[in-house]
Design a protein around this motif. Structure first.
Motif, PDB file in Angstrom:
ATOM      1  N   GLY A 175       0.808  -1.209   0.000  1.00 62.27           N
ATOM      2  CA  GLY A 175       0.000   0.000   0.000  1.00 62.27           C
ATOM      3  C   GLY A 175       0.845   1.265   0.000  1.00 62.27           C
ATOM      4  N   PHE A 176       1.926   1.247   0.781  1.00 64.07           N
ATOM      5  CA  PHE A 176       2.749   2.453   0.897  1.00 64.07           C
ATOM      6  C   PHE A 176       3.570   2.714  -0.366  1.00 64.07           C
ATOM      7  CE2 PHE A 176       6.579   4.774   2.061  1.00 64.07           C
ATOM      8  CZ  PHE A 176       6.063   5.834   2.798  1.00 64.07           C
ATOM      9  N   PHE A 177       4.210   1.667  -0.889  1.00 62.57           N
ATOM     10  CA  PHE A 177       5.118   1.862  -2.020  1.00 62.57           C
ATOM     11  C   PHE A 177       4.418   1.849  -3.377  1.00 62.57           C
ATOM     12  CE2 PHE A 177       8.211   0.423   1.174  1.00 62.57           C
ATOM     13  CZ  PHE A 177       9.186   1.387   1.006  1.00 62.57           C
ATOM     14  N   PHE A 178       3.235   1.242  -3.460  1.00 64.83           N
ATOM     15  CA  PHE A 178       2.612   1.060  -4.771  1.00 64.83           C
ATOM     16  C   PHE A 178       1.200   1.638  -4.851  1.00 64.83           C
ATOM     17  CE2 PHE A 178       5.840  -2.214  -4.324  1.00 64.83           C
ATOM     18  CZ  PHE A 178       6.542  -2.076  -5.510  1.00 64.83           C
ATOM     19  N   THR A 179       0.276   1.170  -3.987  1.00 63.54           N
ATOM     20  CA  THR A 179      -1.112   1.598  -4.110  1.00 63.54           C
ATOM     21  C   THR A 179      -1.253   3.110  -4.006  1.00 63.54           C
ATOM     22  OG1 THR A 179      -1.864  -0.488  -3.141  1.00 63.54           O
ATOM     23  CG2 THR A 179      -3.430   1.338  -3.183  1.00 63.54           C
ATOM     24  N   GLY A 180      -0.714   3.694  -2.946  1.00 62.40           N
ATOM     25  CA  GLY A 180      -0.860   5.130  -2.741  1.00 62.40           C
ATOM     26  C   GLY A 180      -0.239   5.974  -3.838  1.00 62.40           C
ATOM     27  N   PRO A 181       1.068   5.838  -4.101  1.00 67.43           N
ATOM     28  CA  PRO A 181       1.699   6.674  -5.131  1.00 67.43           C
ATOM     29  C   PRO A 181       1.149   6.441  -6.534  1.00 67.43           C
ATOM     30  CG  PRO A 181       3.351   5.741  -3.668  1.00 67.43           C
ATOM     31  CD  PRO A 181       2.063   5.063  -3.333  1.00 67.43           C
ATOM     32  N   LEU A 182       0.997   5.175  -6.941  1.00 65.66           N
ATOM     33  CA  LEU A 182       0.514   4.906  -8.299  1.00 65.66           C
ATOM     34  C   LEU A 182      -0.912   5.412  -8.504  1.00 65.66           C
ATOM     35  CD1 LEU A 182       1.906   1.322  -9.013  1.00 65.66           C
ATOM     36  CD2 LEU A 182       2.771   3.510  -9.831  1.00 65.66           C
ATOM     37  N   SER A 183      -1.770   5.214  -7.513  1.00 64.28           N
ATOM     38  CA  SER A 183      -3.142   5.689  -7.633  1.00 64.28           C
ATOM     39  C   SER A 183      -3.182   7.216  -7.699  1.00 64.28           C
ATOM     40  CB  SER A 183      -3.979   5.195  -6.445  1.00 64.28           C
ATOM     41  OG  SER A 183      -4.030   3.789  -6.416  1.00 64.28           O
ATOM     42  N   HIS A 184      -2.357   7.868  -6.907  1.00 65.46           N
ATOM     43  CA  HIS A 184      -2.302   9.332  -6.934  1.00 65.46           C
ATOM     44  C   HIS A 184      -1.974   9.846  -8.326  1.00 65.46           C
ATOM     45  CE1 HIS A 184      -1.099  13.470  -5.973  1.00 65.46           C
ATOM     46  NE2 HIS A 184       0.020  13.211  -6.632  1.00 65.46           N
ATOM     47  N   PHE A 185      -0.910   9.337  -8.902  1.00 65.04           N
ATOM     48  CA  PHE A 185      -0.489   9.839 -10.214  1.00 65.04           C
ATOM     49  C   PHE A 185      -1.458   9.414 -11.317  1.00 65.04           C
ATOM     50  CE2 PHE A 185       3.654   9.935  -7.961  1.00 65.04           C
ATOM     51  CZ  PHE A 185       3.911  11.292  -8.114  1.00 65.04           C
ATOM     52  N   PHE A 186      -2.082   8.258 -11.167  1.00 67.71           N
ATOM     53  CA  PHE A 186      -3.042   7.836 -12.176  1.00 67.71           C
ATOM     54  C   PHE A 186      -4.257   8.758 -12.195  1.00 67.71           C
ATOM     55  CE2 PHE A 186      -6.911   5.408 -13.212  1.00 67.71           C
ATOM     56  CZ  PHE A 186      -6.645   5.138 -14.540  1.00 67.71           C
ATOM     57  N   TYR A 187      -4.780   9.086 -11.027  1.00 66.17           N
ATOM     58  CA  TYR A 187      -5.948   9.967 -10.981  1.00 66.17           C
ATOM     59  C   TYR A 187      -5.612  11.369 -11.479  1.00 66.17           C
ATOM     60  CZ  TYR A 187      -8.410   6.389  -8.298  1.00 66.17           C
ATOM     61  OH  TYR A 187      -9.019   5.227  -7.904  1.00 66.17           O
ATOM     62  N   VAL A 188      -4.422  11.853 -11.145  1.00 62.11           N
ATOM     63  CA  VAL A 188      -4.005  13.167 -11.648  1.00 62.11           C
ATOM     64  C   VAL A 188      -3.863  13.140 -13.158  1.00 62.11           C
ATOM     65  CG1 VAL A 188      -2.120  14.849 -11.653  1.00 62.11           C
ATOM     66  CG2 VAL A 188      -2.887  13.849  -9.499  1.00 62.11           C
ATOM     67  N   PHE A 189      -3.231  12.100 -13.683  1.00 60.78           N
ATOM     68  CA  PHE A 189      -3.081  11.953 -15.133  1.00 60.78           C
ATOM     69  C   PHE A 189      -4.434  11.888 -15.827  1.00 60.78           C
ATOM     70  CE2 PHE A 189      -3.278   8.719 -18.516  1.00 60.78           C
ATOM     71  CZ  PHE A 189      -2.556   9.377 -19.507  1.00 60.78           C
TER      72      PHE A 189
END
Length: 240
Positions: free
Chosen positions: A79-93
């Protein structure tokens, strides 16, 4: 009157606690968006796995079996290394690539999430989770067998944590990579990926439609984390 006034002040302080916590969370979300979402994802992912274990243990009435502490740790790492950061940038993109003014923006966003992000993210989940598991198999059944095994399990997991964080390490860092056999992992992923993806499409499509189109951008990762939390508990209650 003094004791009554003191109780009123204490009650008011407790009542204001959620508001202060929310204000602090919004402040951190504004100052450190990626780190805050990563931490939230890690905590809620670990909590979801822990609650799922409790439900399974209660349903199977396994009073003698201790809970697996390594499982929530693995979910916290993911969750810390993948879910949070990847989801953040995906939604922004997605917000910039498909603005709300575009015709059928809601449908296009949903198709992008369901047909591109969901399969890729699910495959990443299988790969990372299999990588973080130990050679002993499912840790929940074995990591408490002996003190030596607990030590080996913890050491192996820490090695894998460092390997996941390899961009932060010097090229000469002595990291040992071990785990399940690559062929066995490939077979497992091939067997599990398509059923899991179909279940993901069935359950997450309505939730993601609401999330993508109606939840403010800064809260979308948190909304998905909360859905995941209840999803883990639901699956555990069904014995899946």
């Amino acid at each position: 009157m003094a004791p009554a006034a003191s109780k009123l002040r204490a009650g008011a302080g407790l009542g204001a606690l959620p508001q202060r916590a929310l204000a602090q969370y919004l402040r951190l979300l504004r100052l450190y968006p990626v780190l805050t979402k990563a931490a939230t994802s890690g905590i809620l992912s670990a909590l979801g796995n822990f609650l799922a274990q409790l439900i399974v243990k209660k349903r199977e009435k396994e009073n003698s079996q201790k809970l697996d502490v390594i499982g929530p740790l693995r979910y916290a790492i993911y969750g810390f290394f993948f879910t949070g950061p990847l989801s953040h940038f995906f939604y922004v993109f997605m917000e910039h690539w498909i603005p709300s003014e575009v015709p059928l923006a809601g449908l296009k966003r949903l198709l992008l999430d369901r047909l591109l992000f969901a399969p890729a993210f699910l495959l990443l989940f299988f790969l990372i989770m299999n990588f973080l598991e130990t050679d002993h198999g499912y840790v929940g059944r074995t990591c408490w067998a002996t003190g030596r095994r607990r030590l080996d399990t913890t050491r192996h997991l820490l090695q894998n944590i460092f390997y996941v964080s390899w961009p932060l390490l010097p090229a000469s860092s002595p990291v040992t990579v071990s785990g399940r056999d690559a062929a066995a992992v490939t077979v497992q992923i091939r067997r599990s990926f398509w059923p899991a993806l179909r279940m993901n499409w069935q359950v997450w499509t309505p939730a993601q439609f609401v999330n993508i189109n109606y939840v403010p951008l800064q809260f979308r990762v948190l909304f998905a984390n909360l859905v995941s939390l209840f999803w883990y508990v639901y699956l555990a209650s069904l014995g899946k």
